[in-house]
Structure formats: C-alpha cells, structure tokens
Enzyme design. Structure first.
Site, PDB file in Angstrom:
ATOM      1  N   HIS A   8       0.826  -1.215   0.000  1.00 27.94           N
ATOM      2  CA  HIS A   8       0.000   0.000   0.000  1.00 27.94           C
ATOM      3  C   HIS A   8       0.855   1.257   0.000  1.00 27.94           C
ATOM      4  O   HIS A   8       2.047   1.225   0.332  1.00 27.94           O
ATOM      5  CB  HIS A   8      -0.924   0.004   1.220  1.00 27.94           C
ATOM      6  N   GLU A  81      -2.243  -7.219   7.462  1.00 25.39           N
ATOM      7  CA  GLU A  81      -0.895  -7.037   7.999  1.00 25.39           C
ATOM      8  C   GLU A  81      -0.689  -7.824   9.287  1.00 25.39           C
ATOM      9  O   GLU A  81      -1.635  -8.181   9.981  1.00 25.39           O
ATOM     10  CB  GLU A  81      -0.622  -5.537   8.235  1.00 25.39           C
TER      11      GLU A  81
END
Length: 191
Positions: A8, A81
């Site tokens: 990201h 994550e």
C-alpha cells in the site's frame, strides 16, 4: 499466471515511524500520489483480478490501481498485515529495533513471540494459505493478479515464492510503499 505483489501507499503512521500493524490507518496525501503514480505506470498491464487486505490503506491503494481496469476486487483477511501487539501505534525509535527485527524476522525461531507480536510462523501460515488458494484457483492460466497488502505480509509472500535471498538476514529486506514485485508462474518454494 503473473502475480503483482504491491505494498500500500504511505500513511501518516509510516511517515512518523510509528509501528503500524493491524491498526486501520488510511493513506496520506503522499500515499495517494504514490498509488496514482503506480496506477499510471501499470495502466497498460491488464488486471484480471485484484486482491487486497481489508485494511483501508490497502483497499484505497487497490481502488486507485483498479481505476483503469474495473477488475473484480476481492478483500481477503488472510493478507491482513501482521499483528504487532503492544507495539501498535508506538514510535519505533523508542525501542531497540535491531533486537526486535532480529527476533521477529528470525526464520529459525518462528514460534517465539515478544510484545504479543504475531509470530513469523503464523504470518507464513496465513501467506501460504492465501497463495495455495490463488494458485489452485487460477493455476497456469495467463491471469494477471494484483495483490495489495502490507510490508510484513508481502515479505512473507515473497519469501514463500522463493523471491527473497534467505542467506541474508530478513531484517535487511525493505518492502517500500507502492513498490510492485512481479512473480511469473508462481509456485511455493519455501515452507
């Protein structure tokens, strides 16, 4: 099949060197610009499918990348994550970083945890489950699959796919914001 593994774009917490695991922090203006720049550079590469973590920063990046393609976008919790436990939201420089990274990125001590951080063993297990699912579903087709996730998860995916040199310490590997790794004909090489 080709996998495009993308981290990201930048968040405020990335910029301020705060530990950012599963806290749901959006992209900052730099992160949006990074994603737009990557989207422009990849606009001529067909996307057949895009997977992202459910965290806002990954979903935002995926949506920006998908603006030229309108490909199906699947949100998958397996590529969320790594959970950073007590470190979430804390300033990285307040801790002995070499010791932490050496400990949590040690392939020989996968089942040990400090600060309540998700173990490398569990992170690799999630990554392997995700990759097995993708490889089984799409096999040897010529699909281009974009995977938008996070630094630790992308490290795990790349490690599983044999794209990381394990003769060097993992803490020396940097997965930069909005960097795209391409893996052609992927197979799981590390277990």
């Amino acid at each position: 099949m080709n996998l495009f593994i993308i981290r990201h774009g930048q968040t405020t917490w990335n910029k301020e060197n705060l530990f950012l695991g599963q806290s749901n922090i959006p992209l900052n203006s730099t992160g949006i610009s990074q994603a737009e720049s990557l989207a422009t550079s990849l606009k001529d590469k067909k996307i057949d499918m895009i997977y992202s973590s459910p965290l806002d920063r990954a979903v935002q990046t995926a949506n920006i990348l998908n603006q030229y393609h309108n490909a199906p976008h699947i949100i998958d919790t397996l590529i969320t994550e790594r959970y950073l436990g007590e470190l979430e939201g804390k300033y990285a420089f307040d801790y002995d970083l070499p010791t932490i990274w050496k400990h949590i990125l040690n392939l020989d001590a996968k089942s040990d945890s400090i600060y309540g951080i998700e173990t490398l063993e569990l992170l690799l297990k999630r990554g392997k489950e995700f990759l097995n699912k993708i490889i089984l579903q799409y096999g040897t087709t010529t699909n281009n699959i974009y995977i938008v996730a996070h630094g630790s998860m992308n490290l795990a995916l790349l490690l599983l796919l044999g794209q990381i040199d394990t003769s060097k310490p993992l803490q020396e590997v940097r997965i930069e914001n909005c960097y795209c790794y391409t893996v052609k004909n992927p197979s799981i090489e590390y277990s």
